[in-house]
Design a protein around this motif. Structure first.
Motif, mmCIF file in Angstrom:
data_model
loop_
_atom_site.group_PDB
_atom_site.id
_atom_site.type_symbol
_atom_site.label_atom_id
_atom_site.label_comp_id
_atom_site.label_asym_id
_atom_site.label_seq_id
_atom_site.Cartn_x
_atom_site.Cartn_y
_atom_site.Cartn_z
ATOM 1 N N ASP A 95 -6.934 -38.710 13.908
ATOM 2 C CA ASP A 95 -7.583 -39.226 15.116
ATOM 3 C C ASP A 95 -8.944 -39.861 14.837
ATOM 4 O OD1 ASP A 95 -8.404 -36.607 14.451
ATOM 5 O OD2 ASP A 95 -9.215 -36.301 16.459
ATOM 6 N N LEU A 96 -9.497 -39.672 13.637
ATOM 7 C CA LEU A 96 -10.784 -40.265 13.289
ATOM 8 C C LEU A 96 -10.583 -41.621 12.619
ATOM 9 C CD1 LEU A 96 -12.748 -37.227 11.838
ATOM 10 C CD2 LEU A 96 -12.977 -38.256 14.091
ATOM 11 N N ASP A 97 -11.514 -42.512 12.866
ATOM 12 C CA ASP A 97 -11.477 -43.844 12.267
ATOM 13 C C ASP A 97 -12.434 -43.858 11.083
ATOM 14 O OD1 ASP A 97 -11.034 -46.526 11.808
ATOM 15 O OD2 ASP A 97 -12.437 -47.185 13.361
ATOM 16 N N PHE A 98 -11.906 -43.667 9.882
ATOM 17 C CA PHE A 98 -12.725 -43.640 8.679
ATOM 18 C C PHE A 98 -13.006 -45.077 8.241
ATOM 19 C CE2 PHE A 98 -10.877 -39.488 8.691
ATOM 20 C CZ PHE A 98 -11.817 -38.676 8.076
ATOM 21 N N THR A 99 -14.266 -45.474 8.309
ATOM 22 C CA THR A 99 -14.674 -46.799 7.871
ATOM 23 C C THR A 99 -15.653 -46.628 6.723
ATOM 24 O OG1 THR A 99 -14.418 -47.657 10.104
ATOM 25 C CG2 THR A 99 -15.748 -48.956 8.599
ATOM 26 N N LEU A 100 -15.442 -47.393 5.657
ATOM 27 C CA LEU A 100 -16.292 -47.284 4.484
ATOM 28 C C LEU A 100 -17.588 -48.068 4.664
ATOM 29 C CD1 LEU A 100 -13.583 -47.759 1.723
ATOM 30 C CD2 LEU A 100 -14.742 -45.641 2.322
ATOM 31 N N THR A 101 -18.673 -47.507 4.180
ATOM 32 C CA THR A 101 -19.954 -48.205 4.115
ATOM 33 C C THR A 101 -19.893 -49.149 2.908
ATOM 34 O OG1 THR A 101 -20.928 -46.564 2.644
ATOM 35 C CG2 THR A 101 -21.189 -46.186 5.031
ATOM 36 N N PRO A 102 -20.871 -50.030 2.751
ATOM 37 C CA PRO A 102 -20.905 -50.848 1.524
ATOM 38 C C PRO A 102 -20.900 -49.992 0.249
ATOM 39 C CG PRO A 102 -22.362 -51.795 3.159
ATOM 40 C CD PRO A 102 -21.881 -50.468 3.720
#
Length: 109
Positions: A95-102
């Motif tokens: 359910d979490l949206d894992f988005t990578l940082t730079p």
């Protein structure tokens, strides 16, 4: 770049070297991957220093866009103690949206 499962990545990128991404997903969890930390605890200006120190700690953060409260931080610390990996957390937290940082993108390339 949004974090995706290894299978989805391989299917979407069949000609790329997948070793770095697999190694990235197999890393043990650390709190510093989610919030700026110094010596394993969340950054606190009164305890840990100046804006420059915060920026250094922030460079270690690999994921963004995940709301973090005290309960979430405690849960991540439990996961880290159980030596869970990034992939295990990803699979258990659909359910979490894992988005990578730079910094996160650099780590898995």
């Amino acid at each position: 770049m949004k974090l995706i499962s290894m299978v989805d990545y391989v299917l979407a990128n069949p000609k790329e070297d997948h070793v770095n991404y697999a190694n990235f997903l197999n890393q043990p969890l650390k709190l510093e991957m989610f919030v700026p930390c110094v010596d394993g605890e969340p950054f606190n200006y009164s305890k840990h220093g100046l804006k420059e120190d915060f920026e250094i700690a922030k460079e270690k953060v690999l994921f963004e866009g995940i709301p973090m409260n005290e309960i979430d931080i405690q849960m991540l610390m439990v996961y880290a103690k159980k030596e869970k990996t990034i992939e295990e957390l990803f699979n258990e937290s659909a359910d979490l949206d894992f988005t990578l940082t730079p910094s996160g993108i650099k780590k898995c390339q």
